[in-house]
Design an enzyme around this catalytic site. Structure first.
Site, mmCIF file in Angstrom:
data_model
loop_
_atom_site.group_PDB
_atom_site.id
_atom_site.type_symbol
_atom_site.label_atom_id
_atom_site.label_comp_id
_atom_site.label_asym_id
_atom_site.label_seq_id
_atom_site.Cartn_x
_atom_site.Cartn_y
_atom_site.Cartn_z
ATOM 1 N N THR A 96 -28.823 -2.153 -43.696
ATOM 2 C CA THR A 96 -29.243 -3.418 -43.095
ATOM 3 C C THR A 96 -29.512 -4.416 -44.217
ATOM 4 O O THR A 96 -30.475 -4.262 -44.977
ATOM 5 C CB THR A 96 -30.529 -3.239 -42.257
ATOM 6 O OG1 THR A 96 -30.300 -2.237 -41.271
ATOM 7 C CG2 THR A 96 -30.904 -4.553 -41.582
ATOM 8 N N LYS A 171 -27.741 -7.432 -36.398
ATOM 9 C CA LYS A 171 -28.728 -6.397 -36.704
ATOM 10 C C LYS A 171 -30.103 -7.030 -36.982
ATOM 11 O O LYS A 171 -31.142 -6.529 -36.531
ATOM 12 C CB LYS A 171 -28.245 -5.590 -37.909
ATOM 13 C CG LYS A 171 -29.246 -4.602 -38.455
ATOM 14 C CD LYS A 171 -29.574 -3.495 -37.482
ATOM 15 C CE LYS A 171 -30.689 -2.612 -38.013
ATOM 16 N NZ LYS A 171 -31.254 -1.753 -36.979
ATOM 17 N N LYS A 239 -38.753 -5.786 -44.536
ATOM 18 C CA LYS A 239 -37.559 -6.395 -45.155
ATOM 19 C C LYS A 239 -36.704 -7.068 -44.085
ATOM 20 O O LYS A 239 -36.217 -8.200 -44.260
ATOM 21 C CB LYS A 239 -36.793 -5.289 -45.894
ATOM 22 C CG LYS A 239 -35.427 -5.614 -46.429
ATOM 23 C CD LYS A 239 -34.288 -5.021 -45.629
ATOM 24 C CE LYS A 239 -34.282 -3.551 -45.370
ATOM 25 N NZ LYS A 239 -33.180 -3.043 -44.580
#
Ligand code: NDP
Ligand code: SSN
Length: 292
Positions: A96, A171, A239
């Site tokens: 990701t 995502k 993150k």
């Protein structure tokens, strides 16, 4: 199917590579901390000494790395993918990351004659073990079609979303929603508890109503037991919130809910909860509630 290279034997990479092995694929693995390859070796994997060595051996290589610096490192650093990628070889990054990181990797791989696909996933450790991930692919359609047999093993559904960046963005949007939901859920559990209700009964009520969902059902019982064995590490969720907020900045989208959730995840990281499951953000709400 050709032999598959796999870079990154973390929680997800290990489960995914193991799944490929179980389903008859030949797999060569690499991990920065080499000892994490041992279990895969016992199950029949070969071990490469660097990302470049893996790419040299395999027509297709998958990466599952922690974050943008890690994803860039395995491509651009000494012993990296770029040293061996060439015409006829493909790199599929399932980490990701943000669209900019993915585009940098894509351009570099294509400049060397290789093909590139980004393919981040929805679904955590258990779906990775069970081949039930949701794959969000974007990039070169030809490579997507060639790697579908592996995606069929890793996931229950794969989407092809067009140009590089669209998989990363999808995502980040999904995980931004998930992180915000986890914060609302944590607040609700604390509110129930502090107002004299049973959090366990709250879980039962939620599960029967319009906001029932697999995440509350799976994480709720362990949260009320204060148990946060990492499936999706909190540092990675933070993150993803940070990268999703940057995507919001780029597109002038106001995201006050996500911004507040990010602050809670940051606070959790700063108190040493980063390596626990992202549901450990619950601890932050517990300590910040003033006593009546
Ligand atoms: N866990 C989950 O539920 C999910 C995670 N993801 C995403 O998948 C990716 C991997 O997650 P997960 O497996 O949980 O993470 P882990 O923290 O378990 O594993 C991270 C991996 O990245 C490697 N790594 C970190 N920094 C570097 C570097 N500088 N150079 C080379 N390798 C590096 C680690 O190597 P080393 O062992 O040496 O530290 C390890 O193999 C992340 O992008 C995450 O956001 C997506 C869906 C679900
Ligand atoms: O990025 C992690 C996602 C975790 C999940 O979808 O359950």
């Amino acid at each position: 199917m050709e032999e598959i290279g796999f870079l990154g034997m973390g929680i997800m990479g290990k489960a995914m590579a193991m799944n490929l092995l179980r389903n008859g694929f030949k797999v060569t693995v690499w991990n920065r901390t080499l000892s994490k390859c041992d279990e895969l070796k016992e199950h029949g994997a070969s071990v490469g000494e660097s990302p470049a060595a893996v790419v040299k051996k395999c027509k297709y290589t998958i990466g599952m790395l922690s974050d943008p610096p890690a994803a860039l490192s395995v491509v651009f650093d000494k012993g990296g993918i770029l040293e061996e990628i060439s015409s006829g070889k493909g790199y599929i990054d399932m980490s990701t990351v943000d669209a900019e990181t993915s585009s940098k990797i894509s351009q570099a791989v294509i400049a060397k004659g290789g093909s590139f696909l980004e393919a981040p996933v929805s679904g955590s450790k258990k779906p990775a073990e069970d081949g039930q991930l949701v794959i969000l692919a974007a990039g070169e359609k030809g490579l997507y079609e060639k790697i579908v047999p592996a995606f069929d093993v890793l996931g229950k559904k794969s989407f092809f979303l067009g140009e590089v960046g669209n998989g990363a963005k999808m995502k980040l949007v999904v995980n931004m929603i998930m992180g915000s939901m986890m914060n609302a859920f944590s607040e609700g559990l604390v509110l129930a508890d502090k107002s004299g209700l049973s959090p366990k009964t709250l879980l039962d009520v939620l599960d029967l109503g319009a906001i029932a969902n697999p995440m509350f059902k799976m994480k709720g019982p362990s949260m009320i037991e204060n148990s946060y064995s990492p499936a999706f590490p909190l540092k990675h969720q933070q993150k993803d919130m940070r990268l999703a907020l940057a995507l919001g900045d780029e597109n002038a989208v106001s995201m006050p809910v996500a911004a507040a959730a990010n602050e809670a995840f940051k606070k959790a990281r700063s108190t040493g909860l980063g390596d626990l499951d992202f549901s450990a953000v619950y601890e932050i709400f517990k300590v910040t509630q003033p006593s009546p």
